[in-house]
Design an enzyme around this catalytic site. Structure first.
Site, PDB file in Angstrom:
ATOM      1  N   SER A   1      57.378  25.426  -5.373  1.00 41.04           N
ATOM      2  CA  SER A   1      56.483  24.204  -5.556  1.00 41.04           C
ATOM      3  C   SER A   1      55.258  24.491  -6.300  1.00 41.04           C
ATOM      4  CB  SER A   1      56.375  22.937  -4.471  1.00 41.04           C
ATOM      5  OG  SER A   1      55.574  22.024  -4.745  1.00 41.04           O
TER       6      SER A   1
ATOM      7  N   TYR B   1      54.467  20.434   4.207  1.00 39.94           N
ATOM      8  CA  TYR B   1      55.444  20.914   3.467  1.00 39.94           C
ATOM      9  C   TYR B   1      54.603  22.143   2.436  1.00 39.94           C
ATOM     10  CZ  TYR B   1      57.657  20.568  -1.600  1.00 39.94           C
ATOM     11  OH  TYR B   1      58.314  20.690  -2.556  1.00 39.94           O
TER      12      TYR B   1
ATOM     13  N   LYS C   1      56.036  25.933   1.572  1.00 37.85           N
ATOM     14  CA  LYS C   1      56.543  26.407   0.278  1.00 37.85           C
ATOM     15  C   LYS C   1      55.308  27.827  -0.201  1.00 37.85           C
ATOM     16  CE  LYS C   1      59.724  23.735  -0.904  1.00 37.85           C
ATOM     17  NZ  LYS C   1      61.077  24.091  -1.391  1.00 37.85           N
TER      18      LYS C   1
HETATM   19  N1  LIG Z   1      61.001  16.702  -7.207  1.00 36.60           N
HETATM   20  C1  LIG Z   1      59.895  17.393  -7.376  1.00 36.60           C
HETATM   21  O1  LIG Z   1      59.019  17.115  -8.232  1.00 36.60           O
HETATM   22  C2  LIG Z   1      59.872  18.818  -6.828  1.00 36.60           C
HETATM   23  C3  LIG Z   1      58.486  19.569  -7.156  1.00 36.60           C
HETATM   24  C4  LIG Z   1      58.459  20.542  -6.537  1.00 36.60           C
HETATM   25  C5  LIG Z   1      59.351  21.543  -5.877  1.00 36.60           C
HETATM   26  N2  LIG Z   1      60.467  20.648  -5.546  1.00 36.60           N
HETATM   27  C6  LIG Z   1      61.391  21.429  -4.841  1.00 36.60           C
HETATM   28  O2  LIG Z   1      62.599  21.247  -5.360  1.00 36.60           O
HETATM   29  C7  LIG Z   1      64.052  21.257  -4.524  1.00 36.60           C
HETATM   30  C8  LIG Z   1      65.006  19.999  -4.496  1.00 36.60           C
HETATM   31  O3  LIG Z   1      63.882  18.655  -4.444  1.00 36.60           O
HETATM   32  P1  LIG Z   1      64.320  17.163  -4.719  1.00 36.60           P
HETATM   33  O4  LIG Z   1      63.318  16.524  -5.371  1.00 36.60           O
HETATM   34  O5  LIG Z   1      65.639  17.246  -5.300  1.00 36.60           O
HETATM   35  O6  LIG Z   1      64.476  16.796  -3.345  1.00 36.60           O
HETATM   36  P2  LIG Z   1      65.406  15.497  -2.879  1.00 36.60           P
HETATM   37  O7  LIG Z   1      65.628  14.598  -3.872  1.00 36.60           O
HETATM   38  O8  LIG Z   1      64.824  14.960  -1.538  1.00 36.60           O
HETATM   39  O9  LIG Z   1      66.836  16.336  -2.572  1.00 36.60           O
HETATM   40  C9  LIG Z   1      66.779  17.184  -1.447  1.00 36.60           C
HETATM   41  C10 LIG Z   1      68.302  17.689  -1.265  1.00 36.60           C
HETATM   42  O10 LIG Z   1      68.235  18.549  -0.313  1.00 36.60           O
HETATM   43  C11 LIG Z   1      69.259  18.147   0.609  1.00 36.60           C
HETATM   44  N3  LIG Z   1      69.012  18.516   2.103  1.00 36.60           N
HETATM   45  C12 LIG Z   1      67.790  18.203   2.748  1.00 36.60           C
HETATM   46  N4  LIG Z   1      67.801  18.787   4.026  1.00 36.60           N
HETATM   47  C13 LIG Z   1      68.844  19.435   4.132  1.00 36.60           C
HETATM   48  C14 LIG Z   1      69.516  20.214   5.484  1.00 36.60           C
HETATM   49  N5  LIG Z   1      68.968  20.464   5.958  1.00 36.60           N
HETATM   50  N6  LIG Z   1      70.721  20.877   4.830  1.00 36.60           N
HETATM   51  C15 LIG Z   1      71.247  20.851   3.628  1.00 36.60           C
HETATM   52  N7  LIG Z   1      70.806  19.992   2.679  1.00 36.60           N
HETATM   53  C16 LIG Z   1      69.631  19.543   2.903  1.00 36.60           C
HETATM   54  C17 LIG Z   1      69.399  16.835   0.424  1.00 36.60           C
HETATM   55  O11 LIG Z   1      70.577  16.377   0.721  1.00 36.60           O
HETATM   56  P3  LIG Z   1      70.941  15.743   2.337  1.00 36.60           P
HETATM   57  O12 LIG Z   1      70.048  14.619   2.655  1.00 36.60           O
HETATM   58  O13 LIG Z   1      72.293  14.908   1.885  1.00 36.60           O
HETATM   59  O14 LIG Z   1      71.305  16.753   3.038  1.00 36.60           O
HETATM   60  C18 LIG Z   1      69.328  16.619  -1.100  1.00 36.60           C
HETATM   61  O15 LIG Z   1      70.398  16.804  -1.754  1.00 36.60           O
HETATM   62  C19 LIG Z   1      63.158  21.330  -2.912  1.00 36.60           C
HETATM   63  O16 LIG Z   1      63.145  22.597  -2.603  1.00 36.60           O
HETATM   64  C20 LIG Z   1      61.821  20.771  -3.470  1.00 36.60           C
HETATM   65  O17 LIG Z   1      60.671  21.401  -2.552  1.00 36.60           O
HETATM   66  C21 LIG Z   1      60.640  19.413  -6.056  1.00 36.60           C
END
Ligand SMILES: NC(=O)c1ccc[n+]([C@@H]2O[C@H](COP(=O)([O-])OP(=O)(O)OC[C@H]3O[C@@H](n4cnc5c(N)ncnc54)[C@H](OP(=O)(O)O)[C@@H]3O)[C@@H](O)[C@H]2O)c1
Length: 225
Positions: A135, A148, A152
Site C-alpha cells: 500500500s 494497517y 503493510k
Molecule cells: N483500495 C485501495 O485503495 C488500496 C490501496 C492500497 C492497498 N490496497 C490493498 O489492495 C488489496 C485489496 O484491497 P481492496 O481495496 O480490494 O479491499 P476490499 O474491497 O476490502 O476487499 C478485500 C478482499 O479480501 C477478502 N478478505 C478479507 N479478509 C479475508 C480473509 N481472512 N481470508 C480471505 N479473504 C479475505 C475480502 O473478501 P471476504 O470478506 O469475502 O473474505 C475481499 O474479497 C489489499 O491488500 C489492500 O490492502 C488497496
C-alpha cells in the site's frame, strides 16, 4: 496462458482482477470468505477456474486449499496475496487487542501461510512469482490506520527477505496498487473514496502490468500507476 492463485476475490480489486485475467484467457484459482460471492463467481466462471471458501488467517484452511488445488492444477505462475483488512479509523490507543490481532492475522500471517503452502510447489517447478499487495501506507503513514500501516510495512520487509531466499527463476514483489474506490477505501476515506477510479478501471491497467512481471523484478517494491 497463465494460472493465477488470488486471495480475496469476492470484492474490490480481487474480484476485478478475476474478471480481467479470465477475459484475457488466463486461469484463476481464487479464494475468499463470502460464500454468496463465491457462489456468484462459480456461476459466472466455470471450470477450470476455481473459487474456494478460505479464511487466509487460518493456516489449516490455506494448507487444505493448496492441497486441493494441486490435485488438479500445476503450481500457479503467479500468486497474488491480495486479501487484507483495515482497522476502523481510530488512534492506536483506541484499537482493541482483538481488532489489532485480526489485522495482523489476515494481512501478515495470511500472506505467510499462502507462501508456506504454495511456494514449495513453485520451487519444485522452478518458476513463479509471488506478488504481495502492499500500500502507499506500506511506505508512508497516516493517523488512525496504524495497525494497517504496521502490516503493510511488514509486507515490504517480508517480501524483500523472501526475495533473498527464493531460488533463481522465482521472484517476490511488493505491490502498491494505488488508490482505488473499494469497500476498504470507503472505510478509511469515507465519501471522498468516490473520487478515485473503480476497481474495474484499475484492473484494466493493473492486470497487464502484473502479466509483465518476471524474475528480474525479484525484491522490488512496485506501484501500479
Ligand atoms: N483500495 C485501495 O485503495 C488500496 C490501496 C492500497 C492497498 N490496497 C490493498 O489492495 C488489496 C485489496 O484491497 P481492496 O481495496 O480490494 O479491499 P476490499 O474491497 O476490502 O476487499 C478485500 C478482499 O479480501 C477478502 N478478505 C478479507 N479478509 C479475508 C480473509 N481472512 N481470508 C480471505 N479473504 C479475505 C475480502 O473478501 P471476504 O470478506 O469475502 O473474505 C475481499 O474479497 C489489499 O491488500 C489492500 O490492502 C488497496
Amino acid at each position: 496462458m497463465k494460472t493465477l492463485a488470488i486471495t480475496g476475490v469476492t470484492r474490490g480489486l480481487g474480484r476485478a482482477m478475476v474478471e480481467e485475467f479470465i477475459r484475457l484467457g488466463h486461469i484463476v484459482l481464487g479464494c475468499g470468505r463470502s460464500e454468496q460471492d463465491l457462489a456468484d463467481l462459480r456461476r459466472c466462471f466455470g471450470k477450470p477456474h476455481e473459487f474456494d471458501p478460505v479464511d487466509v488467517a487460518s493456516d489449516e484452511q490455506v494448507q487444505a486449499w493448496a492441497k486441493r488445488l494441486f490435485k488438479s492444477h500445476a503450481a500457479p505462475d503467479l500468486v497474488l496475496n491480495n486479501a487484507a483488512v483495515i482497522n476502523s479509523n481510530a488512534p492506536l490507543w483506541n484499537v482493541s487487542s482483538e481488532e489489532f490481532g485480526r489485522v495482523i492475522d489476515v494481512n501478515i500471517k495470511g500472506v505467510a501461510s499462502v507462501i508456506r503452502h504454495f511456494v514449495p510447489e513453485m520451487i519444485e517447478r522452478g518458476s513463479g512469482l509471488v506478488v504481495n499487495f502492499s500500500s502507499g501506507w506500506g511506505r508512508s503513514t497516516d493517523s488512525e490506520v496504524a495497525p494497517y500501516c504496521a502490516t503493510k510495512w511488514a509486507i515490504e520487509g517480508l517480501t524483500q527477505a523472501l526475495a533473498q531466499e527464493l531460488p533463481a527463476g522465482l521472484a517476490a514483489i511488493a505491490l502498491n496498487p494505488g488508490i482505488i474506490n473499494t469497500d476498504m477505501l470507503r472505510s478509511c476515506f469515507g465519501g471522498s473514496a468516490s473520487t478515485y477510479p473503480s476497481a474495474e478501471q484499475w484492473a484494466r491497467k493493473a492486470v497487464p502490468f502484473l502479466l509483465e512481471l518476471g524474475p528480474k523484478h525479484n525484491g522490488q517494491s512496485l506501484t501500479v500507476s
